[in-house]
Motif scaffolding. Sequence first.
Motif, mmCIF file in Angstrom:
data_model
loop_
_atom_site.group_PDB
_atom_site.id
_atom_site.type_symbol
_atom_site.label_atom_id
_atom_site.label_comp_id
_atom_site.label_asym_id
_atom_site.label_seq_id
_atom_site.Cartn_x
_atom_site.Cartn_y
_atom_site.Cartn_z
ATOM 1 N N LYS A 51 -7.262 14.653 -1.215
ATOM 2 C CA LYS A 51 -7.075 13.830 -0.015
ATOM 3 C C LYS A 51 -7.912 14.409 1.122
ATOM 4 C CE LYS A 51 -2.983 13.487 2.045
ATOM 5 N NZ LYS A 51 -1.578 13.048 2.299
ATOM 6 N N SER A 52 -9.190 14.126 1.074
ATOM 7 C CA SER A 52 -10.119 14.626 2.086
ATOM 8 C C SER A 52 -9.903 13.867 3.396
ATOM 9 C CB SER A 52 -11.558 14.440 1.616
ATOM 10 O OG SER A 52 -11.860 13.063 1.487
ATOM 11 N N SER A 53 -10.440 14.403 4.474
ATOM 12 C CA SER A 53 -10.320 13.730 5.768
ATOM 13 C C SER A 53 -11.008 12.369 5.738
ATOM 14 C CB SER A 53 -10.914 14.611 6.866
ATOM 15 O OG SER A 53 -12.273 14.927 6.596
ATOM 16 N N ALA A 54 -12.122 12.251 5.016
ATOM 17 C CA ALA A 54 -12.839 10.976 4.922
ATOM 18 C C ALA A 54 -12.021 9.941 4.164
ATOM 19 C CB ALA A 54 -14.189 11.183 4.238
ATOM 20 N N LEU A 55 -11.360 10.374 3.091
ATOM 21 C CA LEU A 55 -10.560 9.450 2.289
ATOM 22 C C LEU A 55 -9.320 9.006 3.067
ATOM 23 C CD1 LEU A 55 -10.259 7.975 -0.355
ATOM 24 C CD2 LEU A 55 -9.276 10.034 -1.370
ATOM 25 N N LEU A 56 -8.691 9.929 3.761
ATOM 26 C CA LEU A 56 -7.529 9.575 4.570
ATOM 27 C C LEU A 56 -7.935 8.630 5.703
ATOM 28 C CD1 LEU A 56 -4.532 9.951 5.121
ATOM 29 C CD2 LEU A 56 -5.092 11.970 6.482
ATOM 30 N N ALA A 57 -9.103 8.852 6.274
ATOM 31 C CA ALA A 57 -9.571 8.002 7.377
ATOM 32 C C ALA A 57 -9.811 6.570 6.922
ATOM 33 C CB ALA A 57 -10.846 8.585 7.983
ATOM 34 N N ILE A 58 -10.424 6.378 5.750
ATOM 35 C CA ILE A 58 -10.690 5.016 5.287
ATOM 36 C C ILE A 58 -9.396 4.335 4.835
ATOM 37 C CG2 ILE A 58 -11.265 5.615 2.880
ATOM 38 C CD1 ILE A 58 -13.410 3.440 2.983
ATOM 39 N N HIS A 59 -8.462 5.113 4.289
ATOM 40 C CA HIS A 59 -7.134 4.583 3.948
ATOM 41 C C HIS A 59 -6.443 4.035 5.201
ATOM 42 C CE1 HIS A 59 -2.853 4.648 2.962
ATOM 43 N NE2 HIS A 59 -2.678 5.646 3.819
ATOM 44 N N GLU A 60 -6.434 4.819 6.270
ATOM 45 C CA GLU A 60 -5.770 4.400 7.499
ATOM 46 C C GLU A 60 -6.495 3.225 8.151
ATOM 47 O OE1 GLU A 60 -5.488 7.919 9.876
ATOM 48 O OE2 GLU A 60 -3.860 8.776 8.672
ATOM 49 N N ARG A 61 -7.824 3.227 8.070
ATOM 50 C CA ARG A 61 -8.594 2.120 8.650
ATOM 51 C C ARG A 61 -8.354 0.828 7.877
ATOM 52 N NH1 ARG A 61 -9.992 -0.264 13.069
ATOM 53 N NH2 ARG A 61 -12.031 -1.298 13.020
ATOM 54 N N ALA A 62 -8.246 0.903 6.555
ATOM 55 C CA ALA A 62 -7.973 -0.290 5.748
ATOM 56 C C ALA A 62 -6.633 -0.910 6.155
ATOM 57 C CB ALA A 62 -7.955 0.077 4.265
ATOM 58 N N ILE A 63 -5.620 -0.073 6.372
ATOM 59 C CA ILE A 63 -4.320 -0.575 6.813
ATOM 60 C C ILE A 63 -4.444 -1.259 8.167
ATOM 61 C CG2 ILE A 63 -1.984 0.081 7.534
ATOM 62 C CD1 ILE A 63 -2.109 2.341 5.464
ATOM 63 N N ALA A 64 -5.133 -0.615 9.095
ATOM 64 C CA ALA A 64 -5.276 -1.177 10.444
ATOM 65 C C ALA A 64 -5.967 -2.539 10.419
ATOM 66 C CB ALA A 64 -6.057 -0.203 11.333
ATOM 67 N N LEU A 65 -6.978 -2.689 9.570
ATOM 68 C CA LEU A 65 -7.734 -3.941 9.511
ATOM 69 C C LEU A 65 -6.938 -5.075 8.876
ATOM 70 C CD1 LEU A 65 -11.219 -2.520 8.444
ATOM 71 C CD2 LEU A 65 -10.607 -3.468 10.683
ATOM 72 N N VAL A 66 -6.120 -4.747 7.866
ATOM 73 C CA VAL A 66 -5.391 -5.788 7.120
ATOM 74 C C VAL A 66 -3.998 -6.027 7.697
ATOM 75 C CG1 VAL A 66 -4.560 -6.461 4.824
ATOM 76 C CG2 VAL A 66 -6.718 -5.222 5.044
ATOM 77 N N GLN A 67 -3.492 -5.089 8.480
ATOM 78 C CA GLN A 67 -2.121 -5.166 9.007
ATOM 79 C C GLN A 67 -1.760 -6.528 9.610
ATOM 80 O OE1 GLN A 67 0.186 -2.050 9.304
ATOM 81 N NE2 GLN A 67 1.473 -3.864 9.116
ATOM 82 N N PRO A 68 -2.633 -7.174 10.405
ATOM 83 C CA PRO A 68 -2.254 -8.467 11.000
ATOM 84 C C PRO A 68 -1.976 -9.565 9.975
ATOM 85 C CG PRO A 68 -4.166 -7.528 12.112
ATOM 86 C CD PRO A 68 -3.956 -6.713 10.882
ATOM 87 N N TYR A 69 -2.407 -9.369 8.738
ATOM 88 C CA TYR A 69 -2.274 -10.421 7.728
ATOM 89 C C TYR A 69 -1.223 -10.097 6.657
ATOM 90 C CZ TYR A 69 -6.753 -11.308 9.933
ATOM 91 O OH TYR A 69 -7.738 -11.520 10.866
ATOM 92 N N ILE A 70 -0.602 -8.929 6.758
ATOM 93 C CA ILE A 70 0.404 -8.548 5.758
ATOM 94 C C ILE A 70 1.643 -9.401 5.939
ATOM 95 C CG2 ILE A 70 1.936 -6.701 4.992
ATOM 96 C CD1 ILE A 70 -0.242 -4.704 5.652
ATOM 97 N N THR A 71 2.175 -9.884 4.815
ATOM 98 C CA THR A 71 3.370 -10.722 4.840
ATOM 99 C C THR A 71 4.392 -10.181 3.842
ATOM 100 O OG1 THR A 71 4.171 -13.016 4.752
ATOM 101 C CG2 THR A 71 2.530 -12.369 3.107
ATOM 102 N N THR A 72 5.506 -10.859 3.722
ATOM 103 C CA THR A 72 6.575 -10.454 2.804
ATOM 104 C C THR A 72 6.894 -11.608 1.860
ATOM 105 O OG1 THR A 72 8.253 -11.158 4.406
ATOM 106 C CG2 THR A 72 7.568 -8.844 4.473
ATOM 107 N N GLY A 73 7.863 -11.388 1.003
ATOM 108 C CA GLY A 73 8.335 -12.480 0.153
ATOM 109 C C GLY A 73 7.528 -12.710 -1.101
#
Length: 229
Positions: free
Chosen positions: A121-143
Amino acid sequence: MKNIFHFVSFFAIFMMSSCVAKRDRTIAIDVLLLLPQNLSEEAILLNTAILKNNPDNFTLDKDHVPHITLLQCYVRQSDLPKITMALNGLYNMIENESLWANELQYKKDQPQSFASIGIEKSSALLAIHERAIALVQPYITTGGSQNAFIPTKDGSPIDQFTIDYIPKFVSNYSYENYNPHISLGVSETSVLHYLEKNEFREMKFKAPAVAVYQLGKYGTARKLLWKSE
């Protein structure tokens, strides 16, 4: 004539509603890193050995692509164009970064265990993981339900563990809890001991692309929806 007109109008409205509902259904996606050929072949080799011990597993192949998950979630199918547009440029964060597949992960004190290739879990890998969440977060749904996944070829249902796992990914398995890995399957621990000693090879590598896949049973990457250029 009036009856025919009403029938045609009703049929047109019904078809339009059906098309909108189909386009707007909830689907399960994986924003992931694809692997270079040598690491993909390594994962398939280990998965094949695990399957010989326990055939009740997923098979890694061209229809179940070995990968490193950055984010799993449910989204509306109609939001996919917005999601993929948001993800444009994400690959730039990791393109020149060296990653390290450095261990065969499994629970050594149990008779049977889920196994995976652990990725540092390098700093670069953690950074892209967190950025992916931030970018997709507005579209995440449930159900999400069975219908959110690519159906199995044999018609067997999607496992309930996977259905329940997807909406918990951000809250339970991200940030400080993020464990980057390549899933291999479940096997007897004695077999995994042997594979760790004789077959597994540590490997430095660079991810060739970021991609979005629709998920299938056991959280496998089944259908390519988008890939970075």
